[in-house]
Every structure is written in C-alpha cells, then in structure tokens.
Design a protein around this motif. Structure first.
Motif, short mmCIF file in Angstrom:
data_model
loop_
_atom_site.label_atom_id
_atom_site.label_comp_id
_atom_site.label_asym_id
_atom_site.label_seq_id
_atom_site.Cartn_x
_atom_site.Cartn_y
_atom_site.Cartn_z
N TRP A 197 0.26 -1.48 -0.17
CA TRP A 197 0.07 0.42 -0.14
C TRP A 197 1.02 1.66 0.03
O TRP A 197 0.79 2.22 0.69
CB TRP A 197 -0.95 0.14 1.13
N TRP A 198 1.80 1.85 -1.03
CA TRP A 198 3.01 2.04 -1.00
C TRP A 198 2.11 3.91 -1.27
O TRP A 198 2.95 5.04 -1.03
CB TRP A 198 3.67 1.87 -2.51
N TRP A 199 0.85 3.90 -1.63
CA TRP A 199 0.71 5.42 -1.74
C TRP A 199 0.10 5.34 -0.36
O TRP A 199 -0.97 7.13 -0.39
CB TRP A 199 -0.25 5.07 -2.71
N GLU A 200 -0.11 4.89 1.07
CA GLU A 200 -0.88 5.59 1.74
C GLU A 200 0.52 5.96 3.20
O GLU A 200 1.66 5.27 3.43
CB GLU A 200 -1.70 4.39 2.35
N GLU A 201 0.09 6.22 4.32
CA GLU A 201 1.25 6.52 5.31
C GLU A 201 1.62 5.92 5.89
O GLU A 201 0.58 4.78 5.73
CB GLU A 201 0.44 7.64 5.48
N SER A 202 2.68 5.24 6.30
CA SER A 202 3.10 4.06 7.03
C SER A 202 2.19 3.24 8.14
O SER A 202 1.94 2.32 8.20
CB SER A 202 4.27 4.44 7.79
N THR A 203 1.66 4.69 8.96
CA THR A 203 0.88 4.80 10.20
C THR A 203 -0.26 3.84 9.76
O THR A 203 -1.40 3.17 10.57
CB THR A 203 1.18 5.30 11.06
N GLN A 204 -0.46 3.15 8.08
CA GLN A 204 -1.54 2.98 8.32
C GLN A 204 -1.65 2.07 6.88
O GLN A 204 -2.63 1.11 6.51
CB GLN A 204 -2.26 3.53 6.91
N LYS A 205 -0.17 1.28 7.27
CA LYS A 205 0.13 -0.11 6.48
C LYS A 205 -0.55 -1.58 7.63
O LYS A 205 0.34 -2.41 7.11
CB LYS A 205 1.45 -0.13 6.49
N GLU A 206 -1.41 -1.43 7.62
CA GLU A 206 -2.18 -3.04 7.70
C GLU A 206 -3.53 -3.15 7.31
O GLU A 206 -4.81 -1.88 7.62
CB GLU A 206 -2.79 -2.49 9.69
N CYS A 207 -4.03 -4.15 7.32
CA CYS A 207 -5.07 -4.98 5.92
C CYS A 207 -6.51 -4.68 7.25
O CYS A 207 -7.17 -5.26 7.25
CB CYS A 207 -5.32 -6.21 5.59
N GLY A 208 -6.06 -5.42 8.45
CA GLY A 208 -7.10 -5.00 9.12
C GLY A 208 -7.52 -7.15 10.29
O GLY A 208 -7.70 -6.81 11.14
N LEU A 209 -6.13 -7.26 9.60
CA LEU A 209 -6.49 -9.16 10.15
C LEU A 209 -5.80 -8.74 11.97
O LEU A 209 -6.12 -9.56 12.67
CB LEU A 209 -4.98 -9.44 9.04
N HIS A 210 -4.89 -7.40 12.14
CA HIS A 210 -4.14 -7.33 13.31
C HIS A 210 -4.28 -5.77 13.97
O HIS A 210 -3.95 -5.71 14.92
CB HIS A 210 -2.64 -7.81 13.80
N ALA A 211 -4.90 -5.48 13.11
CA ALA A 211 -5.24 -3.41 13.27
C ALA A 211 -5.92 -3.59 14.48
O ALA A 211 -5.52 -2.94 16.00
CB ALA A 211 -5.68 -2.76 12.47
#
Length: 243
Positions: free
Chosen positions: A222-236
């Motif tokens: 997800w290189w177009w998003e901020e590094s703090t947002q790089k979770e798909c939700g499996l562990h978020a």
C-alpha cells in the motif's frame, strides 16, 4: 487446560523472551482447536517450526482472489512439501461482486485499501476465527511501526467477542527479518520466489511491489498510503487496543 485457566497476560510475560518453538509448544499443548495462518510469505518459518512439533498442525490461508501467480504456486508447493492440507478461505461472492460492480477493481488506489481488505480478508477471517479457540500468526515487531509492541501471546481484541475469547500466538514477534532468512537458508525450506525479485512483504498483487535497497519491508505494501496505515485489518484491532 480449560480456557478459563489460561492466564494470557501472565503467560505472555513468562514467555516474552522464550524461543518461538517454546511458544508453539505451549500453544499446541493447551489448544486442540488451534489454527496457523499462512500467507505464503516469510511466515513459512513459523509453519515449519509448528509442523516439526506437530505434523498435524491445522493451517489456513486467505485466498483473496488477487494474489500473485507465484504465491498460488508456492501454496501448492508448501502443501506437497509438508504433506498438509491448507484450507483456503475465500470472500463472500455476493459481497465481492457488489463491491466490484459499484467501485471497480482498483478503488483502493483512490479511497484506501480498507473496504477491499474488509471484504477479501477480514470477513473470511472473522468467519473462520469465530469457530476456533486460538490461532498462530507470523507477525514480527520489526515489520512495521504499527507492530512494534506485538506480544508473543495475547487475547485477540479484534476477533474476540463477549461469548468467545480468542487467543493469539505470535511466536516470531521478537524475530528480525535477518533471523527469518537465516532460518530459511540454514534449513533450506521452501520460500516464495517473489522474494528473489525484491518483494519482502507479500500481499495481493495490485497492492504489493518490490522495495528498494534500505527501504523498510512494509514500504512495498500500500505504498500510496502513510506508513502508520499499512495494516489490512487482520491485526489492527489488537494494535489499536495497545495504543
């Protein structure tokens, strides 16, 4: 041991510095309805460790329908290499068809990856985890800023319910990428050939790209998003609970 006697917080503290194998032994000793989540990336290490303790380890993977061809072939290679079944979890076809019909195949580039991952990953995973007592992941603290505090054992805050406590084991939490690759090379276990093309963290094909030298491994996701947002939700959900 009954679930009510499994002191997650105390065991997390007791096993915080233990080897991944010791953590896996604990998991396999106390939970029969235990599943290992395998993505087809460098979590081959935790699968190999678990299989050597119990060759009947139950394994599932999330088949989003958007994986690289190399990942699909690797999953089949792993199935045959270890002589195991790998349960592939698929998205609900009606929900997926409605999403694609309304927003197309590449909505995530404009509106973020949350909705697509929710349909392709989170919903199938939620269905699966509702029927299990504990699961094993390949999460590591060094994978991204959002995972820096991952414990080796935890109550899964994202997928537990009032009626159902789910325990999550992260045996590789303290491993580094170097540790992972030392293990793979030393024991000559299979690995996804995409790693040889500069892919480190491997997810769906449209959302994963190789990283450049000295880039962090999650920068390829997800290189177009901020590094703090790089979770798909499996562990978020678990990570948010700790913040």
């Amino acid at each position: 041991m009954p679930m009510k006697n499994f002191d997650t917080a105390q065991l997390a503290a007791d096993y915080a510095k233990q080897s991944p194998q010791k953590i896996l032994e604990l998991a396999l000793e106390h939970f029969d309805n235990l599943w290992l989540s395998f993505s087809g990336a460098d979590d081959i290490v935790v699968l190999d460790m678990a299989w050597k303790i119990n060759p009947n380890i139950k394994v599932f993977t999330l088949d989003t329908g958007r994986l690289h061809p190399e990942t699909y072939r690797f999953l089949e290679q792993v199935r045959k290499h270890y002589g195991i079944q790998i349960e592939a979890l698929s998205p609900d076809h009606q929900q997926l068809e409605a999403y694609v019909r309304e927003k197309g195949l590449f909505d995530f580039y404009e509106n973020g990856h949350g909705e697509c991952c929710g349909i392709r990953k989170i919903a199938p995973l939620r269905r699966k985890l509702a029927s299990v007592d504990a699961w094993i992941t390949g999460q590591r603290k060094d994978q991204s800023p959002t995972r820096a505090d991952v414990p080796v054992i935890e109550r899964d805050a994202a997928f537990s319910t009032a009626e159902h406590d789910l325990i999550k084991f992260n045996p590789l939490a303290n491993y580094t990428s170097e540790d992972v690759w030392n293990y793979i090379r030393m024991l000559e276990i299979p690995y996804n050939p995409l790693h040889e093309k500069g892919f480190i963290s491997i997810g769906c094909e449209p959302c994963t790209r190789p990283v450049l030298p000295n880039q962090h491994e999650r920068e390829g996701r997800w290189w177009w998003e901020e590094s703090t947002q790089k979770e798909c939700g499996l562990h978020a959900g678990n990570l948010i609970a700790k913040s």
